[in-house]
Design an enzyme around this catalytic site. Structure first.
Site, mmCIF file in Angstrom:
data_model
loop_
_atom_site.group_PDB
_atom_site.id
_atom_site.type_symbol
_atom_site.label_atom_id
_atom_site.label_comp_id
_atom_site.label_asym_id
_atom_site.label_seq_id
_atom_site.Cartn_x
_atom_site.Cartn_y
_atom_site.Cartn_z
ATOM 1 N N ASP A 55 1.346 2.027 19.180
ATOM 2 C CA ASP A 55 -0.237 3.082 19.743
ATOM 3 C C ASP A 55 0.368 4.211 19.721
ATOM 4 O O ASP A 55 0.680 4.793 20.213
ATOM 5 C CB ASP A 55 -0.661 2.293 20.253
ATOM 6 C CG ASP A 55 -2.597 2.796 20.876
ATOM 7 O OD1 ASP A 55 -2.474 3.937 19.920
ATOM 8 O OD2 ASP A 55 -3.124 2.776 21.515
ATOM 9 N N HIS A 112 -3.609 1.510 17.757
ATOM 10 C CA HIS A 112 -4.694 1.557 17.895
ATOM 11 C C HIS A 112 -5.443 0.307 17.914
ATOM 12 O O HIS A 112 -6.852 0.373 18.264
ATOM 13 C CB HIS A 112 -5.376 2.983 18.390
ATOM 14 C CG HIS A 112 -5.886 2.930 19.359
ATOM 15 N ND1 HIS A 112 -5.937 2.926 20.077
ATOM 16 C CD2 HIS A 112 -7.610 3.615 19.201
ATOM 17 C CE1 HIS A 112 -7.092 3.486 21.049
ATOM 18 N NE2 HIS A 112 -7.777 3.754 20.274
#
Length: 697
Positions: A634, A669
């Site tokens: 992420d 993400h």
């Protein structure tokens, strides 16, 4: 016989009586003096990249081992996973993009890790143009942004590896299905805008990061570039950059007639733009049309030298205006109304205006003078999206709701006729579920809406395990939408609730502004107000209530738990922004100061410190069970946020409920995550939340 969770899930007792032992986490003597305030940060070392720091990698492995061991003890977990696999196994389509007579659209047959891109022409069967599933053995390399050229002969597409925001752009010949030699690296937060003649496209990139900094370095000084087909990236032309204002990001669009290049520049994520244009027909250099970063400007179409934008200038719920490209003179076409305009496109000789009315989709059609010409017939309470503009009146959209998977429709703006062209076949009956909308009163008296969805057969004279979801930030709206995972929660007998908190865009700029900067506490008050309203209505109890949110919503969950730990049985913060004093030091974090404020500013620092999840954990107070989720790749909200927050939770005295973290590998993400990873994570979340809310029938 169809497997149902109501039949197969087993009753289970709360967590084991023996104290939970977490992996040891080292601390460091790190204290910063910020605006005269000492701020301890004993887990600073967990900000380091897991790929380059062996100590962080070892911590991640130990945490995952502990979490996996606990989750393995939860009755019903594997049955939940099995049912989720059944529910996810349905045909899913994307909204088509029309180039000439050729449709380009994505399709997932059910359990494919990545959707496949198809092309279809009248009278010929659809064929696969691009299948990303063989790109990686673990399915974690995805097709990201894609855009066909105007003549439909070429496709520019972006490759996303392991969930990162970085993109590699390639070009495919549509007729042959083979790639050209063109390759673009270091694109990020980019669109793809073809010239009308198909000779090349515009894209946005950053400089290559220093070695070891790919997933953490701050993204500054974005460049808008032009790539001509058949040339090396080194020959690409710099079109626009602002080195004197390195925090600005730049995106490009080319108008449907091919004449105008529209460049929108912003310093953050709150959609306040400066607009720069260039007349491509005259090889004009970019010039500023609308200066400053004061308002939103979203292109809806063009006719000659008239550019149409949706803007919040003098209209917090937005309006459609015409801007003369030569003089910058502004004329109103469609005024602000009671609903919030969320998008507009010129389809043939009509404007299609997407709005939210109390967070539900309503789509109107206007002629070019702004006169109302009709309303798109939608099938119920839900969310409509798509409506790509173009020269012809034919366009496409998707409609979905909490128990209605996305159905693809064609729409003719000239006749106001809509027709279903693709319907998914699912392993449940949408008619078994119901959606309602209620309003509750927040702490300061504001009326806030929320959607409540569940099986029609649920006995509402009794309380039930309930999952409350929220976001509340960055002008993001949460209309009704389908999720197979949430459907599983409802099928188990739970209630799903989605709250439309301030900070979002449901009611326009004023609603957004009421939940950002110094007013961010309103978002947390709205969320806890939603929980209290559900309890007051007799739908659930604090012992049956779980909360969930991701990214900014992860921050929401972390702050809400700190402020009202008594109100929830379980909490599921995902990829959250948890350290509000250092968020702007990594990757895209510096964009977020528009919503959060700048920690370097004394007033903002005081506000941020007051609610920062990492800094406000209340040791000595009983907390709900918490399962934090994040991913090692992420690079939007770096996983150090969740690592530090989890370490602080585990070190504090917060009662006997567990506080674990689940760290996905080769994921980011959220976008590009393969289907098998989505199912596995959802099974863990529902097993965990169900265990602590009593949803274990």
């Amino acid at each position: 016989m169809r497997l149902t969770l109501l039949a197969v899930l087993l009753m289970s007792a709360p967590a084991a009586a023996a104290p939970i032992t977490y992996p040891a986490t080292a601390t460091v003597a790190q204290t910063d003096i910020q605006h005269g305030v000492p701020v301890a940060d004993p887990y600073r070392w967990l900000e380091n990249d897991v790929r380059t720091d062996p100590k962080v990698a070892a911590w991640v492995a130990a945490q995952n081992t502990a979490t996996d061991a606990f989750l393995a003890t939860l009755p019903g977990r594997e049955k939940i996973r099995a049912r989720l696999t059944q529910l996810w196994n349905y045909e899913r389509f994307g909204v088509p993009r029309l180039r000439g007579t050729t449709q380009f659209y994505t399709r997932n047959s059910g359990l494919q890790n990545q959707a496949v891109l198809y092309v279809e022409q009248p009278g010929t069967p659809a064929r696969i143009l691009l299948d990303p599933n063989p790109w990686a053995k673990d399915g974690a390399t995805a097709l990201a942004e894609w855009e066909p050229s105007e003549d439909g002969k070429c496709l520019a597409y972006a490759v996303q590896d392991g969930g990162t925001d970085w993109r590699t752009i390639k070009v495919r010949d549509v007729a042959t299905g083979t790639d050209l030699t063109d390759t673009i690296e270091w694109a990020k937060f980019t669109g793809i805008a073809w010239t009308r003649d198909g000779g090349g496209f515009y894209y946005s990139r950053f400089a290559a990061p220093a070695p070891g900094e790919k997933f953490q370095s701050t993204n500054l000084n974005q460049h808008l570039m032009f790539h001509r087909l058949g040339t090396a990236q080194a020959a690409d032309t710099l079109v626009y950059a602002t080195p004197d204002r390195p925090k600005l990001g730049h995106g490009a669009q080319v108008t449907d007639d091919g004449r105008w290049l529209i460049i929108t520049s912003s310093a953050g994520t709150d959609a306040r733009y400066e607009v720069t244009i260039a007349d491509l027909a005259r090889a004009e250099k970019p010039r500023t049309l609308i200066p400053g970063l004061d308002h939103s400007w979203n292109l809806a179409g063009t006719r000659g030298t008239t550019l149409y934008f949706v803007t919040d200038k003098d209209a917090p719920r937005y309006r459609l205006v015409a801007v003369d490209a030569l003089t910058a003179k502004l004329t109103e076409v469609i005024p602000q109304g009671p609903a919030t305009i969320t998008g507009a496109a010129m389809s043939g000789n009509r404007f299609i205006i997407e709005t939210l009315s109390d967070a539900k989709s309503v789509v109107d059609v206007h002629d070019l003078t702004g006169k109302l010409a009709g309303t798109v017939p939608l099938p119920g309470i839900g969310s409509a999206s798509g409506f790509e503009g173009g020269d012809t009146p034919l366009t496409y959209f998707a409609f979905s709701s909490f128990a209605t998977p996305a159905t693809i429709w064609s729409y003719d703006s000239a006749t106001n006729k809509a027709a279903v062209i693709r319907t998914p076949k699912v392993d449940f009956d949408p008619a078994d579920y119901t959606v309602s909308q209620v309003f509750f009163t927040s702490k300061d008296g504001t009326k806030v809406p929320m959607f409540i969805s569940h099986k029609k057969s649920l006995d509402l004279t009794k309380t039930h395990p309930t999952l409350l979801y929220g976001y509340g930030g960055f002008n993001v709206s949460l209309p009704p939408g389908f999720s197979a995972s949430r459907l599983a929660w409802m099928e188990m007998g739970g209630i799903f609730v989605q709250a439309n908190l301030r900070g979002g865009g449901e009611y326009g700029a004023e609603w957004h502004d009421a939940g950002r900067l110094a007013k961010k506490q309103n978002v947390f008050d709205d969320f806890t107000g939603a929980a209290e309203a559900l309890i007051a209505k007799g739908l659930t109890t604090p012992q049956q209530l779980a909360i969930q949110g991701g990214s900014n919503g992860g921050l929401l969950v972390g702050a809400a738990v700190n402020q009202r730990p008594d109100l929830f049985a379980a909490a599921l913060p995902a990829v959250g922004v948890m350290d509000m004093l250092r968020f702007n030091r990594f990757t895209a974090g510096r964009y977020w100061v528009d919503d959060y404020g700048d920690p370097a500013n004394a007033a903002d620092f005081k506000t941020l410190l007051a609610y920062s999840p990492y800094h406000n954990i209340r040791s000595g107070t009983d907390y709900p069970a918490i399962l934090v989720t994040t991913a090692d790749t992420d690079d939007r909200v770096v996983p150090g946020h969740s690592f530090k927050y989890t370490a602080a939770l585990q070190a504090a005295k917060l009662g006997d409920k567990p506080h674990f973290i689940r760290i996905e590998t080769r994921a980011g993400h959220g976008s590009g995550k393969p289907t098998d990873k989505i199912i596995a994570e959802a099974a863990d979340l529902w097993a965990f939340a169900g265990h602590f809310t009593g949803l274990t029938k």
